[in-house]
Design an enzyme around this catalytic site. Structure first.
Site, PDB file in Angstrom:
ATOM      1  N   SER A 117       1.217  -1.351  -0.281  1.00 46.27           N
ATOM      2  CA  SER A 117       0.346  -0.492  -0.003  1.00 46.27           C
ATOM      3  C   SER A 117       1.101   1.514  -0.242  1.00 46.27           C
ATOM      4  O   SER A 117       1.774   1.043   0.256  1.00 46.27           O
ATOM      5  CB  SER A 117      -0.532  -0.331   1.473  1.00 46.27           C
ATOM      6  OG  SER A 117      -1.978   1.186   1.866  1.00 46.27           O
ATOM      7  N   TYR A 144      -1.351   0.360  11.324  1.00 46.39           N
ATOM      8  CA  TYR A 144      -1.578  -0.804   9.540  1.00 46.39           C
ATOM      9  C   TYR A 144      -0.306   0.073   8.219  1.00 46.39           C
ATOM     10  O   TYR A 144       0.180  -0.906   7.757  1.00 46.39           O
ATOM     11  CB  TYR A 144      -2.793   0.489   8.613  1.00 46.39           C
ATOM     12  CG  TYR A 144      -2.812  -0.156   7.569  1.00 46.39           C
ATOM     13  CD1 TYR A 144      -2.943  -1.457   7.312  1.00 46.39           C
ATOM     14  CD2 TYR A 144      -2.347   0.483   6.512  1.00 46.39           C
ATOM     15  CE1 TYR A 144      -3.568  -1.781   5.803  1.00 46.39           C
ATOM     16  CE2 TYR A 144      -2.640  -0.215   4.455  1.00 46.39           C
ATOM     17  CZ  TYR A 144      -3.342  -1.272   4.566  1.00 46.39           C
ATOM     18  OH  TYR A 144      -2.780  -2.147   3.743  1.00 46.39           O
TER      19      TYR A 144
END
Length: 178
Positions: free
Chosen positions: A148, A161
């Site tokens: 990501s 995250y």
């Protein structure tokens, strides 16, 4: 050659390749599995929500092996890899797509969600990669990490995250140097 175009039709890009996709029950994992099947690969699809894999297998044009896979469990990872190799004879590609993304600020965090993210996004990818390595080294195979932009840039509501994605980005580097 086709009569009309004069061009030869290319064989599917992944014909004869054997691929294992984790996190294949939805999102990027499911889309990747379908694309690989359309490209001619034999695809083993694994997920915790294994009931969703049946529909994926129906949509895929090629051979699909459905696996109950929890990447946070090392034995589950080893079993999925063994089943893939038993079915297809070898393993050429691992796609690490399993992941979870509960967001929130650090101050208001439920730290159990941090453990869940670390166990799935980072350790899970490392466990399944570890289980596949002997087969991938044998086939000169490839590991694809689905990461990501959060693995490069941290946002205030995705600190934990982001940490897992930073780790995911770094984890295969020692393997690549082998």
């Amino acid at each position: 050659m086709t009569e009309r175009s004069g061009y030869r039709r290319k064989a599917p890009l992944m014909r004869g390749k054997n691929v294992l996709v984790s996190g294949a029950s939805s999102g990027i994992g499911a889309a990747t599995a379908l694309a690989l099947s359309q490209a001619g690969a034999n695809v083993a699809v694994g997920a915790r929500r294994a009931d969703r894999l049946t529909q994926l297998a129906k949509e895929a044009p090629g051979e699909i092996l459905e696996l109950d896979l929890d990447v946070t469990d090392e034995t589950s990872c080893q079993d999925a890899v063994a089943a893939t190799v038993d079915r297809f004879g070898s393993l050429d590609v691992l796609v690490n797509s399993a992941g979870v993304m509960p967001n929130g600020t650090v101050a208001g965090a439920d730290t159990s969600q941090w453990r869940r993210m670390v166990n799935t996004n980072l350790l899970g990818a490392m466990y399944i990669t570890h289980a596949t390595l002997p087969h991938l080294l044998n086939s000169a195979g490839t590991v694809v990490q689905v990461s990501s932009t959060s693995g490069r840039v941290v946002s205030p509501r995705a600190a934990a995250y982001s940490a897992t994605k930073f780790g995911l980005n770094a984890s295969p580097r020692p393997c690549a140097r082998k």
